[in-house]
Design an enzyme around this catalytic site. Sequence first.
Site, PDB file in Angstrom:
ATOM      1  N   GLY A  13      10.329  35.043  32.550  1.00 62.26           N
ATOM      2  CA  GLY A  13       9.433  34.296  31.667  1.00 62.26           C
ATOM      3  C   GLY A  13       9.844  32.830  31.692  1.00 62.26           C
ATOM      4  O   GLY A  13      10.573  32.390  32.595  1.00 62.26           O
ATOM      5  N   GLU A 116      -1.172  24.302  13.986  1.00 58.66           N
ATOM      6  CA  GLU A 116      -0.924  25.704  13.609  1.00 58.66           C
ATOM      7  C   GLU A 116      -0.194  25.756  12.275  1.00 58.66           C
ATOM      8  O   GLU A 116       0.231  24.721  11.748  1.00 58.66           O
ATOM      9  CB  GLU A 116      -0.111  26.396  14.711  1.00 58.66           C
ATOM     10  CG  GLU A 116      -0.919  26.576  15.996  1.00 58.66           C
ATOM     11  CD  GLU A 116      -0.141  27.255  17.111  1.00 58.66           C
ATOM     12  OE1 GLU A 116       0.530  28.254  16.831  1.00 58.66           O
ATOM     13  OE2 GLU A 116      -0.202  26.762  18.236  1.00 58.66           O
ATOM     14  N   HIS A 241       2.733  38.469  13.141  1.00 60.47           N
ATOM     15  CA  HIS A 241       1.644  37.492  13.281  1.00 60.47           C
ATOM     16  C   HIS A 241       0.493  37.993  12.419  1.00 60.47           C
ATOM     17  O   HIS A 241       0.121  39.162  12.497  1.00 60.47           O
ATOM     18  CB  HIS A 241       1.222  37.382  14.747  1.00 60.47           C
ATOM     19  CG  HIS A 241       0.398  36.165  15.032  1.00 60.47           C
ATOM     20  ND1 HIS A 241      -0.863  35.989  14.512  1.00 60.47           N
ATOM     21  CD2 HIS A 241       0.662  35.056  15.762  1.00 60.47           C
ATOM     22  CE1 HIS A 241      -1.336  34.825  14.920  1.00 60.47           C
ATOM     23  NE2 HIS A 241      -0.432  34.230  15.676  1.00 60.47           N
TER      24      HIS A 241
END
Length: 536
Positions: A13, A116, A241
Amino acid sequence: MEIKTDFLVIGSGIAGFCFAIKAARHGTVAIVTKKEQIESSTNYAQGGIAAVTGEKDSFESHINDTLTTGAGLSNEEVVRFVVTEGPDRIRELIEWGVEFSRTEINRSSVFDLGREGGHSHRRVLHAKDITGREIERALIETAASEKNVTIYENHFAINLILESKITGVDQDNDRCVGAYVFDVDNNIVHTFTASFIMLATGGAGKVYLITTNPDIATGDGVAMAYRAGARIANLEFIQFHPTCLYHPEAKSFLISEAVRGEGGVLKLKNGREFMDNYHAMKSLAPRDVVAQAIDMELKKSGDEYVLLDITHKGKDFLTKRFPTIYEQCLEFGIDMSRDMIPVVPAAHYICGGVAVNALGETSIDRLLACGEVACTGLHGANRLASNSLLEAVVFAHRSFNRVAELLPHIKDKPLTIPPWDPKGATESDESVVVSHNWDEVRSSMWNYVGIVRTDKRLERARRRIEMITQEIMEYYWNFKITRDLLELRNIATVAKLIIECAQQRKESRGLHYNLDYPRRNDAEWLRNTIIQKKLT
Ligand code: FAD
Ligand code: SIN
């Protein structure tokens, strides 16, 4: 087979690649990754990467937002260097080919900055709503152009190898020398040895029944590091989330927080807004507040989901800003320009992990950790949105600087490492046991170690996971390893560690909310929870 390299990187990643691309300037790098190299949480990141680039923004503001969201447990020194080093690392990503979305202001092209939860400014660089896919693409291409980097796909790291297991040095003078890695396609275990080992295995969302994470997120790095005796910290802080798409056929599809950043409002099924009862920032409050509020409202109403309403923005805007989310919702019959989106909270991010210092070094010599697997001190008790990709790029760079400084002085004596010992294991005829235990671990964690905890629920979970672990260990030693079995062993280990941390913390703070201790207790708990296995 034994494969020797200067740097062994476990995971492909953002953390693994950023470290590997830099380390390749100083030596050979082997990246082992358990599926195709693209498969990572990075590849699914939507909202973006937070960094101070806007004219009206400031480092102090990003630092304050991170510290406030971290609920007193973030390490201020770490927060400061991550935020201030961020813009340089963003420039590097751009040099490697990442294309962030741009917009025109007064006829000049600037980054199109998103907003956000918990951020007091627009500061999130993004590539439409597929930021992670764009970053992963650029990193894969850059790594492929480095002749010193070799990528081993479908290679599953099983266990770290310590010098003490070979020469008998004590735990205090021990070092990591490599890893046993299962070559899934050829069904054999290789021994990888290296001067430095970088754990970049990502998160552990699959420990929970409902998660935004892809299948690779089984906490392997935390489990391996724990077995090797590394210090593990703060695993009780699991971030849920608030807005995962609720649809019987949708497997873990996230509706980015950026949708609320652009004006999306959370509503109950009856159309009533509710976030004003919980926080001044309403639907854009930090994630712990929003997820707990939704959980509370769902329990009160008995509904299965709440609704996210962004219909006022219109189709033109939505298809441009959120093309992937728009298309994905449409596949499930939801036109987000006309319909409200049904959403539920889901396990998303693990704020704790393998404890590292400011250079990414773990408590085991030569073992580094970076990205979601690591606990750096940045997030404290709750992560600020889009700070995860930022943390990974900053720490990958710092770890690289550290190993570049150390490598020239390393003069290791050659060690004879015994090959993997399968201990007479036979082929299993009962793989149903594995899938059954997978489900049981994940349901127990969802039901008893979720957004709202109690001592009784935690104890119930602890007993269940202990029983399942016993069964797994029996199975593990009797039968030949498979990817599913290795992952099951790891999710059970991480589940046990999450519960242990949650049982230690007798207060509520950030993402850890226990009804038996509903208040924050700074007098006793302004500290990390640390777990370390004593090796025998
Ligand atoms: P990953 O990207 O998960 O990579 C881990 C790698 O390790 C994978 O290649 C995996 O296959 C490999 N691996 C794991 N175990 C083994 C093993 N045993 N052997 C070999 N290989 C192994 N964060 C943000 O900052 N902004 C966002 O907008 C954002 N959006 C997100 C959206 C979604 C849907 C999700 C799931 C997460 C999001 N996050 C976001 C969080 C962020 O994406 C991750 O925290 C981050 O990408 C982790 O990067 P990483 O390199 O540590 O791990
Ligand atoms: C999102 O896009 O909502 C995810 C952002 C994050 O996890 O940081």
